[in-house]
Design a protein around this motif. Structure first.
Motif, PDB file in Angstrom:
ATOM      1  N   ILE A  64       8.694   3.838  -6.001  1.00  0.00           N
ATOM      2  CA  ILE A  64       8.642   2.372  -5.928  1.00  0.00           C
ATOM      3  C   ILE A  64       8.591   1.858  -7.360  1.00  0.00           C
ATOM      4  CG2 ILE A  64       7.348   0.372  -5.093  1.00  0.00           C
ATOM      5  CD1 ILE A  64       6.088   2.217  -2.986  1.00  0.00           C
TER       6      ILE A  64
ATOM      7  N   ASP B  68       6.400  -1.275  -0.696  1.00  0.00           N
ATOM      8  CA  ASP B  68       7.091  -2.288  -1.485  1.00  0.00           C
ATOM      9  C   ASP B  68       6.053  -3.053  -2.302  1.00  0.00           C
ATOM     10  OD1 ASP B  68       9.189  -3.695  -2.501  1.00  0.00           O
ATOM     11  OD2 ASP B  68       9.565  -4.910  -0.720  1.00  0.00           O
TER      12      ASP B  68
ATOM     13  N   VAL C 273       3.702  -4.369   0.702  1.00  0.00           N
ATOM     14  CA  VAL C 273       4.008  -4.188   2.115  1.00  0.00           C
ATOM     15  C   VAL C 273       3.595  -2.776   2.489  1.00  0.00           C
ATOM     16  CG1 VAL C 273       5.831  -4.063   3.858  1.00  0.00           C
ATOM     17  CG2 VAL C 273       5.898  -5.836   2.106  1.00  0.00           C
TER      18      VAL C 273
ATOM     19  N   GLU D 247       3.268   0.573   5.245  1.00  0.00           N
ATOM     20  CA  GLU D 247       4.191   1.329   6.091  1.00  0.00           C
ATOM     21  C   GLU D 247       4.241   0.800   7.520  1.00  0.00           C
ATOM     22  OE1 GLU D 247       5.268   6.060   6.054  1.00  0.00           O
ATOM     23  OE2 GLU D 247       3.175   5.481   6.365  1.00  0.00           O
TER      24      GLU D 247
ATOM     25  N   GLU E 191       8.709  -6.439   6.485  1.00  0.00           N
ATOM     26  CA  GLU E 191       9.524  -5.309   6.044  1.00  0.00           C
ATOM     27  C   GLU E 191       9.762  -5.292   4.546  1.00  0.00           C
ATOM     28  OE1 GLU E 191      12.219  -4.251   9.892  1.00  0.00           O
ATOM     29  OE2 GLU E 191      12.987  -5.841   8.590  1.00  0.00           O
ATOM     30  N   SER E 192       9.666  -6.444   3.878  1.00  0.00           N
ATOM     31  CA  SER E 192       9.947  -6.486   2.456  1.00  0.00           C
ATOM     32  C   SER E 192       9.297  -7.722   1.849  1.00  0.00           C
ATOM     33  CB  SER E 192      11.461  -6.512   2.221  1.00  0.00           C
ATOM     34  OG  SER E 192      11.762  -6.534   0.832  1.00  0.00           O
ATOM     35  N   VAL E 193       9.030  -7.663   0.527  1.00  0.00           N
ATOM     36  CA  VAL E 193       8.460  -8.797  -0.203  1.00  0.00           C
ATOM     37  C   VAL E 193       9.127  -8.873  -1.568  1.00  0.00           C
ATOM     38  CG1 VAL E 193       6.535  -7.410  -1.120  1.00  0.00           C
ATOM     39  CG2 VAL E 193       6.326  -9.910  -0.992  1.00  0.00           C
ATOM     40  N   GLU E 194       9.349 -10.097  -2.039  1.00  0.00           N
ATOM     41  CA  GLU E 194       9.918 -10.293  -3.363  1.00  0.00           C
ATOM     42  C   GLU E 194       9.417 -11.614  -3.933  1.00  0.00           C
ATOM     43  OE1 GLU E 194      10.791  -9.385  -6.398  1.00  0.00           O
ATOM     44  OE2 GLU E 194      12.170  -8.027  -5.371  1.00  0.00           O
TER      45      GLU E 194
ATOM     46  N   ILE F  84       9.300 -13.140   2.071  1.00  0.00           N
ATOM     47  CA  ILE F  84       9.095 -11.930   2.879  1.00  0.00           C
ATOM     48  C   ILE F  84      10.147 -11.890   3.981  1.00  0.00           C
ATOM     49  CG2 ILE F  84       6.623 -11.695   2.435  1.00  0.00           C
ATOM     50  CD1 ILE F  84       6.061 -13.100   5.060  1.00  0.00           C
TER      51      ILE F  84
ATOM     52  N   ARG G  22      14.774 -11.225  12.787  1.00  0.00           N
ATOM     53  CA  ARG G  22      14.255 -11.088  11.433  1.00  0.00           C
ATOM     54  C   ARG G  22      14.466 -12.406  10.696  1.00  0.00           C
ATOM     55  NH1 ARG G  22      15.981  -5.895  12.614  1.00  0.00           N
ATOM     56  NH2 ARG G  22      14.611  -4.216  11.871  1.00  0.00           N
TER      57      ARG G  22
END
Length: 372
Positions: free
Chosen positions: A52, A104, A118, A120, A155-158, A170, A182
């Motif tokens: 990561i 993440d 994030v 699992e 499922e994801s973060v930015e 997210i 989603r």
């Protein structure tokens, strides 16, 4: 040992994470450039890393240790002239241990330093990190809605640069109207009201949409929440919850010009066992009772409190001279609460916000009776 390089981050020197260690790579001389033939690689720590890409926060590098449960802060130490990797979640290691490893990471710079993870199993975790103030505060974010009968899955973060503050996005997986969906959602910015009556910008619902215009008693365009029970805010006041039907909901309690509709979530504080001392030393392990509690608030409306989640009492913020057709003004100051608690050895208590109102707790000040 053969350690595959998993990540490399630039800075004053090149830092590289491998399966079994963390390395510093620089030129042979401080005035030279790093080249394929002019380099000096030295192992700094031997914890090992996950695949990561870390986040550089100030002079520190935040990375996930091999295994995904431990978060480390790689920082240069002048005492030993080398990098050290401090255990950043040593007081909250249960978060990743119980809910799956970190998969993440994202760094929010403004308005406060926050590091988002994030897990699992799809939980969103945040660490408020202010190294200069010695603040490392961990918290979980349970996102509104559900997936396959359980909680929503992140499922994801930015984090992206914004003006004036960063914007955190997210990807959330839910079950809506029997189908798996989603959504890309943005975490709302912090609520900073201009006065105790400035409530129209409150955003304390998930996957919510806003309406602003002529007064109306119904809103549409909510197809993304079809069949979901939603909370409704109208002109700064909570309205009864409704189920989205045909992509629309109606408002009870009259029309409104500013409306927000979204999924509910809860904000919960549970205290540690209290240490207030006693006539014979520590209060730990001794029988005690919280007889009263002072909660210091900033720009807040309403919350519930109690010694157990099944024994919560809602605190009213409405004064006798407040108008009945709107929510009470935001409150800043101290609220004293008399608790109906019994004697035990822990004396823990809860503060809960389950309405789409702001709750900023600055201090919790219990009045304790301790027995030997």
């Amino acid at each position: 040992k053969i350690n595959s390089i998993l990540w490399a981050v630039t800075g004053p020197v090149l830092l590289a994470g491998t399966v079994g260690a963390e390395w510093q790579v620089k030129a042979q001389s401080i005035n030279d450039a790093l080249t394929p033939t002019n380099y000096n690689a030295k192992e700094q720590t031997s914890w090992g890393s996950e695949n990561i890409v870390p986040e550089r926060v100030g002079q520190s590098l935040i990375y996930v240790q091999l295994g995904g449960v431990t978060i480390r802060e790689l920082v240069y130490s002048y005492d030993i002239d080398s990098f050290v990797a401090n255990h950043l979640n040593i007081v909250a290691d249960h978060i990743f241990r119980d809910r799956g490893k970190a998969i993440d990471i994202a760094y929010e710079r403004n308005p406060f330093t926050r590091i988002w993870f994030v897990t699992e199993n799809g939980e969103l975790v945040c660490c408020t990190y202010e190294k200069g103030q010695e603040v490392t505060a961990w918290n979980r974010h349970i996102i509104g809605g559900s997936y396959a009968g359980d909680m929503s899955v992140v499922e994801s973060v930015e984090s992206l640069p914004g003006t004036p503050n960063d914007e955190v996005y997210i990807i959330v997986k839910r079950t809506v109207n029997g189908a798996t969906v989603r959504y890309i959602e943005r975490i709302a910015g912090d609520f900073w009201p201009k006065s105790d009556l400035d409530k129209v910008n409150m955003s304390f619902m998930d996957s919510h949409l806003s309406y602003s215009g002529v007064a109306t008693s119904s809103v549409s365009g909510l197809d993304h929440l079809e069949g979901e029970e939603v909370q409704i805010m109208g002109d700064g006041s909570v309205r009864p919850s409704k189920t989205v039907t045909g992509g629309a909901v109606s408002l009870e309690g009259g029309s409104a010009t500013k409306i927000k509709v979204g999924l509910a979530y809860q904000s919960l504080v549970k205290t540690f066992p209290i240490e207030a001392g006693s006539n014979s030393g520590t209060a730990q392990g001794k029988v005690k009772r919280i007889q009263a509690l002072v909660v210091r608030l900033n720009s807040s409306i309403g919350f519930s409190h109690g010694i157990a989640l099944n024994k919560m009492t809602k605190l009213s913020f409405r004064a006798t001279d407040d108008p009945m057709d709107s929510s009470p003004p935001l409150f800043s100051g101290d609220k004293k609460i008399t608790l109906e608690s019994s004697y035990d050895t822990l004396s823990q208590y809860y503060v809960l916000q389950d309405q789409p109102y702001p709750l900023t707790v600055l201090a919790l000040m219990p009045q304790l009776v301790t027995h030997r």
